[in-house]
Write an enzyme that holds these catalytic residues in place. Sequence first.
Site, PDB file in Angstrom:
ATOM      1  N   SER A  11       0.864  -1.183   0.000  1.00 17.41           N
ATOM      2  CA  SER A  11       0.000   0.000   0.000  1.00 17.41           C
ATOM      3  C   SER A  11       0.907   1.241   0.000  1.00 17.41           C
ATOM      4  O   SER A  11       0.937   2.026   0.933  1.00 17.41           O
ATOM      5  CB  SER A  11      -0.948  -0.104   1.204  1.00 17.41           C
ATOM      6  N   HIS A 116      -4.558  -4.852   2.350  1.00 14.16           N
ATOM      7  CA  HIS A 116      -3.789  -5.945   2.946  1.00 14.16           C
ATOM      8  C   HIS A 116      -4.558  -7.260   3.012  1.00 14.16           C
ATOM      9  O   HIS A 116      -4.131  -8.223   3.651  1.00 14.16           O
ATOM     10  CB  HIS A 116      -3.305  -5.556   4.348  1.00 14.16           C
ATOM     11  N   GLN A 125      -7.776  -0.491   6.531  1.00 14.15           N
ATOM     12  CA  GLN A 125      -6.650  -1.399   6.306  1.00 14.15           C
ATOM     13  C   GLN A 125      -6.119  -2.048   7.588  1.00 14.15           C
ATOM     14  O   GLN A 125      -5.823  -3.234   7.604  1.00 14.15           O
ATOM     15  CB  GLN A 125      -5.529  -0.608   5.616  1.00 14.15           C
ATOM     16  N   GLU A 126      -5.980  -1.260   8.656  1.00 19.92           N
ATOM     17  CA  GLU A 126      -5.355  -1.809   9.862  1.00 19.92           C
ATOM     18  C   GLU A 126      -6.058  -1.343  11.128  1.00 19.92           C
ATOM     19  O   GLU A 126      -6.207  -0.148  11.349  1.00 19.92           O
ATOM     20  CB  GLU A 126      -3.881  -1.378   9.940  1.00 19.92           C
ATOM     21  N   GLU A 168      -0.149  -8.554   7.207  1.00 20.43           N
ATOM     22  CA  GLU A 168       0.679  -8.267   8.384  1.00 20.43           C
ATOM     23  C   GLU A 168       0.241  -9.059   9.611  1.00 20.43           C
ATOM     24  O   GLU A 168       0.587  -8.724  10.735  1.00 20.43           O
ATOM     25  CB  GLU A 168       0.639  -6.758   8.685  1.00 20.43           C
ATOM     26  N   ASP A 204      -4.981   2.400  11.018  1.00 16.84           N
ATOM     27  CA  ASP A 204      -4.389   2.951   9.796  1.00 16.84           C
ATOM     28  C   ASP A 204      -5.478   2.880   8.735  1.00 16.84           C
ATOM     29  O   ASP A 204      -5.785   1.807   8.208  1.00 16.84           O
ATOM     30  CB  ASP A 204      -3.150   2.159   9.348  1.00 16.84           C
ATOM     31  N   GLU A 249      -3.786   6.842  11.644  1.00 21.57           N
ATOM     32  CA  GLU A 249      -2.821   7.050  10.554  1.00 21.57           C
ATOM     33  C   GLU A 249      -3.576   7.246   9.243  1.00 21.57           C
ATOM     34  O   GLU A 249      -4.560   6.554   8.975  1.00 21.57           O
ATOM     35  CB  GLU A 249      -1.935   5.800  10.495  1.00 21.57           C
ATOM     36  N   ASP A 275       1.453   8.900   6.981  1.00 22.05           N
ATOM     37  CA  ASP A 275       2.317   7.888   6.362  1.00 22.05           C
ATOM     38  C   ASP A 275       2.414   8.230   4.875  1.00 22.05           C
ATOM     39  O   ASP A 275       3.371   8.871   4.432  1.00 22.05           O
ATOM     40  CB  ASP A 275       1.724   6.494   6.603  1.00 22.05           C
ATOM     41  N   LYS A 300       9.471   5.181   7.402  1.00 24.97           N
ATOM     42  CA  LYS A 300       9.823   3.951   6.682  1.00 24.97           C
ATOM     43  C   LYS A 300      11.043   4.313   5.832  1.00 24.97           C
ATOM     44  O   LYS A 300      10.923   5.083   4.873  1.00 24.97           O
ATOM     45  CB  LYS A 300       8.683   3.518   5.761  1.00 24.97           C
ATOM     46  N   HIS A 328       7.427  -1.034   9.996  1.00 26.29           N
ATOM     47  CA  HIS A 328       7.641  -2.137   9.051  1.00 26.29           C
ATOM     48  C   HIS A 328       6.888  -1.852   7.747  1.00 26.29           C
ATOM     49  O   HIS A 328       6.181  -0.850   7.633  1.00 26.29           O
ATOM     50  CB  HIS A 328       7.180  -3.461   9.663  1.00 26.29           C
ATOM     51  N   ARG A 329       7.006  -2.756   6.779  1.00 29.82           N
ATOM     52  CA  ARG A 329       6.199  -2.739   5.560  1.00 29.82           C
ATOM     53  C   ARG A 329       5.359  -4.016   5.562  1.00 29.82           C
ATOM     54  O   ARG A 329       5.629  -4.952   6.308  1.00 29.82           O
ATOM     55  CB  ARG A 329       7.079  -2.720   4.292  1.00 29.82           C
ATOM     56  N   SER A 330       4.369  -4.052   4.665  1.00 32.45           N
ATOM     57  CA  SER A 330       3.536  -5.261   4.649  1.00 32.45           C
ATOM     58  C   SER A 330       4.360  -6.489   4.250  1.00 32.45           C
ATOM     59  O   SER A 330       4.165  -7.573   4.771  1.00 32.45           O
ATOM     60  CB  SER A 330       2.329  -5.067   3.735  1.00 32.45           C
ATOM     61  N   LYS A 351       5.952   0.361  14.825  1.00 33.28           N
ATOM     62  CA  LYS A 351       4.814  -0.356  14.261  1.00 33.28           C
ATOM     63  C   LYS A 351       5.385  -1.581  13.558  1.00 33.28           C
ATOM     64  O   LYS A 351       6.071  -1.446  12.534  1.00 33.28           O
ATOM     65  CB  LYS A 351       4.095   0.564  13.279  1.00 33.28           C
TER      66      LYS A 351
HETATM   67  P1  PGA Z   1       2.727  -1.014   2.944  1.00 34.22           P
HETATM   68  O1  PGA Z   1       1.968   0.054   3.834  1.00 34.22           O
HETATM   69  O2  PGA Z   1       1.719  -2.097   2.581  1.00 34.22           O
HETATM   70  O3  PGA Z   1       3.125  -0.201   1.734  1.00 34.22           O
HETATM   71  O4  PGA Z   1       3.873  -1.529   3.712  1.00 34.22           O
HETATM   72  C1  PGA Z   1       1.507  -0.251   5.089  1.00 34.22           C
HETATM   73  C2  PGA Z   1       0.936   1.014   5.671  1.00 34.22           C
HETATM   74  O5  PGA Z   1       0.132   1.687   4.989  1.00 34.22           O
HETATM   75  O6  PGA Z   1       1.301   1.393   6.782  1.00 34.22           O
HETATM   76 ZN    ZN Z   2       0.063   3.365   6.591  1.00 35.94          ZN
END
Ligand code: PGA
Ligand code: ZN
Length: 387
Positions: A11, A116, A125-126, A168, A204, A249, A275, A300, A328-330, A351
């Site tokens: 994402s 995700h 998303q989170e 994640e 998030d 977020e 972010d 990041k 972190h990243r996904s 995170k």
């Molecule tokens: P990502 O993003 O999937 O690009 O790692 C995660 C997020 O939006 O925090």
């Molecule tokens: Zn994010």
Amino acid sequence: MVRVGAPSGKSRGKWEVQPFPDGGVDEAVERVRKLLAPELVGMNADRQQQIDEKLHEVDATERFSRIGGNTAYAVSIAAALLSATVHKKPLYQKLAGSSKVRISLPLGNVVGGGAHAKGKRTDIQEFLVVPTKASSAIQAAEANVKVHSEVAQLAVQQGATMIGKGDEGGYVLDMKTEQALDLISKACQTVSLETGADVRIGLDVAASSLWDEKQQAYIYKRDGKKRNEGEQIEFMLDLIERYRLVYVEDPLHEDAFEAFAELRKKAGGALICGDDLLVTNAARIDQAVKHGSANAIIIKTNQVGTLSDSRRAVEKAQAAGYVTVMSHRSGEVCSGELAQIAVGLSCPMIKCGVIGGERIAKLNELVRIEEDAEKRKILSGMAQIPS
Ligand code: PGA
Ligand code: ZN
């Protein structure tokens, strides 16, 4: 002597650097061999700034399009780790210099949806949790895991459809936003009573993936709702109040500096975090500070490329009073450097997920850092966030 791998996101924000050159990972490796290695051999790994400048020089583009941001990340962090290893110091201590250190509070997702997950899922998303009053790294990690498993139990009791886990490690639930929040809220209450860690909820929203430019609206497919900017702000404020959210977020899309500012002003003490809005980029942080858009930022390193670039972003954000959240990243690697960097750069939060080997690698590293810092008498406890 050392080995570092780069994570990769699904994402991604549109203002991030390009993660790979055209041709993908294979081409990135080729370019390390042909373009970078001959330049790097003979350089001093203690000179982080010089290494990072060399990465920019060899790349010679605005957005790391020639070597890729992920390549820059791997080389830059490897240099830092090499220097720390040669001097027989842990990376976090090398980065922190002579300062005492605090253990970053782990923020991790218990429910995953949006980009995700696939199929039936939450629009957001989170759904994250953070043990705001944890007394140690291990207690913090345990509290989050307890919430994660309590969420599963409650979902089963309610006869909810659980599709599995997202990228994640959060459960994918076929639920509306508020149904998921009701359930997580219950789980947090149970675990807070049991542990005393005061586990609170964060989100998030990753609102850029809900935003429809043509309709000028945020589209919540599962909720069956369409919200314009004003309605989106009201919805966020309502959730912050009803669920005592400590952290939100990307509540708005990645160019909405002014709408972010309006929300931040009305949101009391809640952390309004950028972010995709800020992408670890110093110029975008300046813009956010000017508008008053946020009071927290996701860091990041591979959004911007090098360790020096991300240290600059951290310092700029901290000088403006922002809570810095190392993230972190996904798609993650199975090692723990992220925790070393989070503590080393004094980020009050990390995170990094709750479960899954690549996430636990960071949490385990946090526990080891705490033990190590205690031995070296440089530990000043757990970080604090406004709650
Ligand atoms: P990502 O993003 O999937 O690009 O790692 C995660 C997020 O939006 O925090
Ligand atoms: Zn994010």
